[in-house]
Each structure stands twice: as C-alpha cells, then as structure tokens.
Write a protein that holds these residues in place. Structure first.
Motif, short mmCIF file in Angstrom:
data_model
loop_
_atom_site.label_atom_id
_atom_site.label_comp_id
_atom_site.label_asym_id
_atom_site.label_seq_id
_atom_site.Cartn_x
_atom_site.Cartn_y
_atom_site.Cartn_z
N LYS A 1 0.87 -1.17 0.00
CA LYS A 1 0.00 0.00 0.00
C LYS A 1 0.91 1.23 0.00
O LYS A 1 1.69 1.44 0.92
N SER B 1 6.28 2.09 0.69
CA SER B 1 5.01 1.43 0.99
C SER B 1 5.13 0.60 2.26
O SER B 1 6.22 0.36 2.77
N ASN B 2 3.97 0.16 2.74
CA ASN B 2 3.91 -0.79 3.86
C ASN B 2 2.54 -1.47 3.84
O ASN B 2 1.79 -1.34 2.88
N PHE B 3 2.19 -2.17 4.91
CA PHE B 3 0.94 -2.91 4.95
C PHE B 3 -0.28 -2.03 5.15
O PHE B 3 -1.38 -2.42 4.80
N THR B 4 -0.10 -0.82 5.69
CA THR B 4 -1.24 0.06 5.98
C THR B 4 -1.33 1.27 5.06
O THR B 4 -2.37 1.92 4.99
N GLU C 1 0.39 3.92 5.66
CA GLU C 1 0.62 5.06 6.56
C GLU C 1 1.87 4.84 7.40
O GLU C 1 2.23 3.70 7.70
N LYS D 1 3.60 5.62 11.15
CA LYS D 1 3.12 5.88 12.51
C LYS D 1 4.29 6.24 13.41
O LYS D 1 5.43 5.91 13.11
N ASN E 1 8.43 1.33 12.40
CA ASN E 1 7.77 1.17 11.10
C ASN E 1 8.50 0.13 10.26
O ASN E 1 9.73 0.15 10.18
#
Length: 138
Positions: A29, A44-47, A49, A51, A55
């Motif tokens: 994502k 990108s990452n799994f969410t 976003e 935080k 991360n």
C-alpha cells in the motif's frame, strides 16, 4: 464423486487460487511515490501510513512500465526540521534486500507525529540518485 463434480470442484479451486495470486501483495500500500530520472521510487507498507514508533516499510525502484529495477546500494533517512528548542532529527532506516531485486525492506523508528522528509539514495548499476518525499507520520 462423479467426473463432472470432480471437474467442477477442480475448476472452482483453480479459480480461487488464480484470484488469490492476482490480488497483489498486501504489503504494497503506497505511502508516497516520487521520480528520480527514469525511475519511480515508492515507499510502501501494509497500511499505507507511517506511525509514531517502529515502522516496517518497503522501498521499490521501478521503470516506466512498473518493472522493478536493481539499483544496487540504497539508503533511507527520515529528517524532521528543528522546532523551537527541539533539535533536528535524523532517523536512518535499516535496509535489507528482498527476493526481488529493486525492492528493499526498511525498519525505522520515528519518535513523533508530524511532517518528516524521507531521503532515499541509491548507487549502483542504474547510476546514482536521490529522492526526497515529504510524509506525514500519525
């Protein structure tokens, strides 16, 4: 089980496996994407976003057709400008290669929410370059 039922069950299982394979990688994502010459660099990452805290990210380098491109050595640093008495922050990510040349995994701790600048650098078979991305950490 009759041959017709067996064929139907096989068809349904095959269709389910094809659909699962084509659904994409849930770890991709996009957080932010930017260009460097003829490359597109994607964070990108799994969410989708960033935080405050630890991360787990991916950095991908691709050409105009979306094909991953091996760029050799890569690095990622997140920077936040100094504010008042708070000094500038520079957080370097730990990068590792993945099974796909041109895609790296990055682990980084971001201490606080707010606007950060990600600086992605590379040096290797596709030349040398750098991309900057302004990102929001929640």
């Amino acid at each position: 089980m009759s041959a017709t039922k067996l064929a139907l069950v096989s068809l349904v299982i095959t269709a389910a496996l094809v659909a699962a394979a084509c659904s994409g990688n849930p770890g991709d994502k996009t957080i932010k994407s930017n260009s460097s010459g003829d490359l597109t660099v994607t964070l990108s990452n799994f969410t989708g976003e960033l935080k405050s805290g630890e991360n787990d990210l991916f950095i991908s380098f691709s050409d105009a057709s979306g094909k991953l491109i091996d760029v050799g050595a890569a690095s990622l640093t997140f920077q936040m400008a100094a504010m008042g008495t708070m000094p500038e922050m520079n957080n370097k990510a730990a990068l590792t290669t993945t099974e796909s040349p041109g895609k790296y995994r990055a682990m980084v701790e971001l201490e606080m929410t707010g606007t950060w600048e990600g600086v992605i650098s590379y040096d290797g078979p596709h030349g040398k370059g750098q991309v900057r991305m302004t990102v929001n950490v929640k």
